[in-house]
Design a protein around this motif. Structure first.
Motif, PDB file in Angstrom:
ATOM      1  N   THR A   2      -0.466  -9.632  -7.294  1.00  0.00           N
ATOM      2  CA  THR A   2      -1.147 -10.383  -6.236  1.00  0.00           C
ATOM      3  C   THR A   2      -2.604  -9.965  -6.152  1.00  0.00           C
ATOM      4  O   THR A   2      -2.988  -8.874  -6.601  1.00  0.00           O
ATOM      5  CB  THR A   2      -0.480 -10.130  -4.878  1.00  0.00           C
ATOM      6  OG1 THR A   2      -0.677  -8.757  -4.499  1.00  0.00           O
ATOM      7  CG2 THR A   2       1.014 -10.446  -4.926  1.00  0.00           C
ATOM      8  N   TRP A   3      -3.423 -10.818  -5.550  1.00  0.00           N
ATOM      9  CA  TRP A   3      -4.845 -10.485  -5.443  1.00  0.00           C
ATOM     10  C   TRP A   3      -5.051  -9.265  -4.546  1.00  0.00           C
ATOM     11  O   TRP A   3      -5.956  -8.460  -4.781  1.00  0.00           O
ATOM     12  CB  TRP A   3      -5.641 -11.685  -4.936  1.00  0.00           C
ATOM     13  CG  TRP A   3      -5.419 -12.058  -3.493  1.00  0.00           C
ATOM     14  CD1 TRP A   3      -4.510 -12.936  -3.007  1.00  0.00           C
ATOM     15  CD2 TRP A   3      -6.135 -11.549  -2.369  1.00  0.00           C
ATOM     16  NE1 TRP A   3      -4.596 -13.001  -1.632  1.00  0.00           N
ATOM     17  CE2 TRP A   3      -5.597 -12.175  -1.220  1.00  0.00           C
ATOM     18  CE3 TRP A   3      -7.171 -10.642  -2.205  1.00  0.00           C
ATOM     19  CZ2 TRP A   3      -6.061 -11.916   0.068  1.00  0.00           C
ATOM     20  CZ3 TRP A   3      -7.638 -10.381  -0.927  1.00  0.00           C
ATOM     21  CH2 TRP A   3      -7.091 -11.017   0.194  1.00  0.00           C
ATOM     22  N   VAL A   4      -4.192  -9.105  -3.553  1.00  0.00           N
ATOM     23  CA  VAL A   4      -4.304  -7.929  -2.668  1.00  0.00           C
ATOM     24  C   VAL A   4      -4.053  -6.654  -3.478  1.00  0.00           C
ATOM     25  O   VAL A   4      -4.784  -5.659  -3.351  1.00  0.00           O
ATOM     26  CB  VAL A   4      -3.300  -8.033  -1.495  1.00  0.00           C
ATOM     27  CG1 VAL A   4      -3.312  -6.753  -0.676  1.00  0.00           C
ATOM     28  CG2 VAL A   4      -3.637  -9.222  -0.617  1.00  0.00           C
ATOM     29  N   ALA A   5      -3.025  -6.670  -4.319  1.00  0.00           N
ATOM     30  CA  ALA A   5      -2.729  -5.507  -5.154  1.00  0.00           C
ATOM     31  C   ALA A   5      -3.849  -5.254  -6.157  1.00  0.00           C
ATOM     32  O   ALA A   5      -4.172  -4.099  -6.468  1.00  0.00           O
ATOM     33  CB  ALA A   5      -1.403  -5.719  -5.883  1.00  0.00           C
ATOM     34  N   ALA A   6      -4.459  -6.319  -6.675  1.00  0.00           N
ATOM     35  CA  ALA A   6      -5.559  -6.161  -7.631  1.00  0.00           C
ATOM     36  C   ALA A   6      -6.772  -5.520  -6.971  1.00  0.00           C
ATOM     37  O   ALA A   6      -7.418  -4.641  -7.550  1.00  0.00           O
ATOM     38  CB  ALA A   6      -5.932  -7.514  -8.222  1.00  0.00           C
ATOM     39  N   VAL A   7      -7.089  -5.944  -5.761  1.00  0.00           N
ATOM     40  CA  VAL A   7      -8.197  -5.326  -5.024  1.00  0.00           C
ATOM     41  C   VAL A   7      -7.903  -3.851  -4.770  1.00  0.00           C
ATOM     42  O   VAL A   7      -8.772  -2.988  -4.925  1.00  0.00           O
ATOM     43  CB  VAL A   7      -8.458  -6.070  -3.696  1.00  0.00           C
ATOM     44  CG1 VAL A   7      -9.444  -5.295  -2.823  1.00  0.00           C
ATOM     45  CG2 VAL A   7      -8.991  -7.473  -3.968  1.00  0.00           C
ATOM     46  N   ALA A   8      -6.650  -3.561  -4.397  1.00  0.00           N
ATOM     47  CA  ALA A   8      -6.264  -2.167  -4.154  1.00  0.00           C
ATOM     48  C   ALA A   8      -6.376  -1.341  -5.431  1.00  0.00           C
ATOM     49  O   ALA A   8      -6.781  -0.173  -5.397  1.00  0.00           O
ATOM     50  CB  ALA A   8      -4.839  -2.113  -3.601  1.00  0.00           C
ATOM     51  N   ARG A   9      -6.029  -1.939  -6.577  1.00  0.00           N
ATOM     52  CA  ARG A   9      -6.120  -1.215  -7.839  1.00  0.00           C
ATOM     53  C   ARG A   9      -7.572  -0.877  -8.159  1.00  0.00           C
ATOM     54  O   ARG A   9      -7.875   0.254  -8.565  1.00  0.00           O
ATOM     55  CB  ARG A   9      -5.512  -2.044  -8.974  1.00  0.00           C
ATOM     56  CG  ARG A   9      -5.720  -1.430 -10.339  1.00  0.00           C
ATOM     57  CD  ARG A   9      -5.045  -2.220 -11.448  1.00  0.00           C
ATOM     58  NE  ARG A   9      -3.592  -2.096 -11.374  1.00  0.00           N
ATOM     59  CZ  ARG A   9      -2.787  -2.539 -12.333  1.00  0.00           C
ATOM     60  NH1 ARG A   9      -3.268  -3.136 -13.412  1.00  0.00           N
ATOM     61  NH2 ARG A   9      -1.481  -2.385 -12.217  1.00  0.00           N
TER      62      ARG A   9
END
Length: 269
Positions: A2-9
């Protein structure tokens, strides 16, 4: 992913990126408004529909990353066969506006010494979007109960218990970390000052204490440490705003935090 997980990464890796969002759609388009894509320096996650729109957005996002451009941008696309595109024709028939929002690498701050002032300072800085490193040789000062006041932190708090040599943590800190030295032990403070001056990739280095303390430290850094005057001047002391003279821990913490935030703003200009 998800984009949220990508930002967190990206945040966890301390890598810059750009969040790309389909802002508006008129007529037919590959994706609806709200579709998102996260672009990093070498990777991308998600999709705003593929084709020319996505390829152009990725190209521009990487240009923004390379230029460290902090301001968002809005790009308009006409999806018809009469438009000359960089990456092929998209003739869905509609128009699309795409918002590109830079995701900067957050700042990092390390507080060496989480005593009365250090904890009050941590409470303030934890409300900022940054990586906050708390280092102390005393395990009881880093207990979950004591640090429970940071449970609602906006930033990410990293706790380091170092029973013997806290200066070793300096090598683990992210590049550009701003260091604040305020331990309970002047010998520990002196060792940290010496080690910080030997670690060129740090940001600002601040030391709490009196003029008399600094005079002793400065002489020791020059004679025993072998540092020249210009190198020693990397250490700022006293820290905090000069016109705030209160000695309560919370007052000192506010002063030091304000001074540090002013340093952040100076970096941006």
């Amino acid at each position: 992913m998800t984009w949220v997980a990508a930002v967190a990464r990206l945040r966890a890796r301390r890598e810059p990126g750009v969040l790309v969002t389909v802002a508006t759609v008129r007529g037919h388009a590959p994706r609806d408004a709200g579709a998102k894509l996260v672009v990093g320096e070498t990777e991308a996650w998600g999709s705003i529909g593929g084709g020319n729109v996505e390829a152009v957005a990725i190209d521009r996002a990487r240009e923004m990353i390379a230029a460290s451009k902090p301001d968002p941008e809005l790009i308009d696309f006409a999806l018809n066969d009469k438009v000359v595109n960089q990456h092929g024709v998209q003739c869905c028939g509609g128009t699309v506006s795409v918002l590109l929002e830079p995701l900067a690498v957050v700042r990092a701050v390390a507080i060496f010494g989480v005593g009365h002032v250090g904890l009050e300072l941590a409470r303030i800085l934890a409300r900022q979007d940054l990586d906050l490193h708390l280092i102390d040789t005393r395990a009881d000062l880093l207990s979950e109960d004591r640090l429970g006041v940071l449970a609602d932190a906006v930033g990410q708090v990293h706790v380091h218990h170092t029973p013997l040599l806290p200066e070793e943590v300096l090598a683990e800190l992210p590049s550009g970390t701003h260091v604040l030295i305020m331990t309970h032990d002047h010998a520990e403070d002196a060792a940290l000052c010496d080690a910080a001056l030997r670690t060129s990739r740090l940001g600002s280095v601040g030391l709490i204490g009196s003029a008399a303390k600094w005079a002793r430290f400065r002489q020791r850094l020059a004679t025993e440490g072998g540092h020249d005057e210009a190198t020693i001047d990397r250490i700022k002391t006293p820290i905090g705003l000069a016109d705030i003279t209160g000695k309560e821990p919370a007052t000192i913490a506010v002063s030091v935090a304000a001074d540090l935030l002013r340093t952040f703003e100076t970096e941006e200009n």
